[in-house]
Scaffold this active site. Structure first.
Site, mmCIF file in Angstrom:
data_model
loop_
_atom_site.group_PDB
_atom_site.id
_atom_site.type_symbol
_atom_site.label_atom_id
_atom_site.label_comp_id
_atom_site.label_asym_id
_atom_site.label_seq_id
_atom_site.Cartn_x
_atom_site.Cartn_y
_atom_site.Cartn_z
ATOM 1 N N GLY A 171 44.101 33.109 45.037
ATOM 2 C CA GLY A 171 44.830 33.073 43.763
ATOM 3 C C GLY A 171 45.297 31.664 43.435
ATOM 4 O O GLY A 171 45.199 30.740 44.250
ATOM 5 N N PHE A 172 45.826 31.535 42.248
ATOM 6 C CA PHE A 172 46.157 30.210 41.727
ATOM 7 C C PHE A 172 47.275 29.524 42.536
ATOM 8 O O PHE A 172 47.095 28.419 43.069
ATOM 9 C CB PHE A 172 46.557 30.376 40.255
ATOM 10 N N ILE A 173 48.410 30.188 42.661
ATOM 11 C CA ILE A 173 49.547 29.525 43.328
ATOM 12 C C ILE A 173 49.272 29.365 44.817
ATOM 13 O O ILE A 173 49.461 28.286 45.394
ATOM 14 C CB ILE A 173 50.862 30.306 43.073
ATOM 15 N N TYR A 228 55.116 45.114 35.195
ATOM 16 C CA TYR A 228 54.940 43.975 36.112
ATOM 17 C C TYR A 228 56.299 43.439 36.561
ATOM 18 O O TYR A 228 56.563 43.282 37.771
ATOM 19 C CB TYR A 228 54.129 42.871 35.421
ATOM 20 N N LYS A 268 58.089 43.458 40.368
ATOM 21 C CA LYS A 268 58.605 42.281 41.080
ATOM 22 C C LYS A 268 60.070 42.474 41.457
ATOM 23 O O LYS A 268 60.503 42.094 42.546
ATOM 24 C CB LYS A 268 58.426 41.023 40.215
#
Ligand code: UGA
Length: 346
Positions: A25-27, A174, A178
């Site tokens: 993934g990006f992070i 979402y 979280k």
């Protein structure tokens, strides 16, 4: 551009063995790169799911596979037996009883799609987190980092968002997932003394970013002279944060903190209209705008109070918006042939 964005892990002299989830993934791929550059060993998990085209995930993985101390395992964190097997085998292979830390960044992300398929968000973000917490407890892995989100603040009317303000009105499944994961981590702190850093990221962007998010979508549309899709009137605002700043914040949060929530934000808020203007100006093009109604899962604005991360972690975002956008455009233009297709099918 900042002169030196390289930072060291808090215990840089000890070479650690980290478990990093969501490494394609990006992070997480940014975090992995910084840890590997510092000489640590990283066991990266990712299920290479199709939330967006896997081509981009594989490109990120290919960058990481250049490091000999990077070990990739294709695994879904909701698959408890597979995860358990991975913990046992890896710790045996490393001749250790625990990981130096579990950096849990795997998630179903994306605010708007969570209104369409909320189940997948709860399975990954809540059940997946629970599986990891249990295995950390059993293996005596003491340090846990959770990726949370600025979206937990919902439509807060506060001028600037502080970690101790109420977060019980999320605007999307979402955000609710979280918030649930944050609560779950707290319960493991309470019951088992796990040391946890909960990080609320504010709209992270940069090279090889998520193709479903505004910045890469707008860069592609403007560069290709196609109409961009704008939700609402563009007055909604975000505290956009550059990926290298986020990665350094994650690494700084490896230090013991008990249980602490940290906002990691760029410290400046820009409207979506300002974002479009900035991109268009840097590309030297005129944007074409296709207007759509505001999405009900979107929040109006975000703005991080980052004083806690400054004080406790000694963290400071060093990338300004203009430079961050320039780096992102440069990466896009260098990979335009395939990234354009990825963005269009995301
Ligand atoms: C982002 C990420 O997608 C979340 O994973 C993350 O948790 C969240 O930031 C956060 O900071 O907490 P979002 O703020 O929706 O969520 O980021 P973008 O997709 O970049 O959207 C920013 C704004 O641009 C939104 O108002 C959105 O409606 C708008 N937008 C986005 C458009 O007008 N058009 C698009 O094509 C995409």
């Amino acid at each position: 551009m900042p002169e030196n964005t390289k930072i060291s892990t808090p215990d840089a002299n000890t070479k650690n063995v980290y478990l990093l989830t969501g490494c394609a993934g990006f992070i997480a791929s940014n975090v992995a790169e910084m840890l590997l550059e510092d000489g640590h060993t990283v066991y990266g998990l990712d299920d290479r799911n199709d939330a967006y085209p896997v081509l981009l995930k594989d490109w990120r993985l290919a960058q990481l596979k250049r490091f000999p101390k990077f070990h990739f395992h294709e695994l879904n964190i909701t698959d408890r037996p597979a995860l358990e097997h991975f913990f046992q085998e890896t710790l045996r292979r490393e001749n250790r009883t625990s990981f130096s830390a579990c950096i849990h960044l795997a998630a179903r992300a994306g605010v708007r799609y969570s209104a369409i398929n909320p189940w997948i968000y709860f399975e990954t973000n809540v059940t997946g987190t629970l599986n990891l917490l249990e295995l950390c407890r059993n293996s005596e892995t003491r340090k846990f980092i959770l990726a949370s989100s600025s979206s937990v603040y919902g439509n807060s009317t506060a001028e600037i968002f502080r970690e101790d303000q109420p977060t019980d009105t999320p605007c999307s499944p979402y955000a609710a997932s979280k918030k649930s994961a944050e609560a779950l981590v707290f319960s493991y702190r309470h019951l088992y003394g796990l040391d946890a850093s909960v990080l609320r990221f504010f709209t992270v962007y940069g090279p090889a970013g998520r193709p479903d998010m505004s910045i890469l979508r707008f860069i592609h549309a403007i560069a290709a002279e196609k109409p961009l899709c704008l939700y609402g009137d563009g007055s909604q605002a975000r505290d956009f944060t550059y990926c290298r700043d986020i990665a350094s914040g994650v690494i700084r949060s490896l230090k013991p903190v008990g249980y602490s929530i940290f906002n990691l934000g760029g410290d400046h808020t820009y409207t979506v209209n300002q974002l479009i203007e900035t991109i268009a100006e840097q590309l030297g093009k005129t944007p074409r705008i296709d207007r759509h109604p505001a999405h009900p899962a979107d929040v109006a604005r975000t703005h991080a109070d980052i004083s806690r991360a400054r004080t406790i972690l000694g963290w400071e975002p060093v990338w300004n918006f203009q430079d961050g956008i320039a780096q992102t455009i440069e990466w896009y233009l260098a990979h335009q042939d395939w990234v354009g297709r990825v963005i269009e099918s995301a």
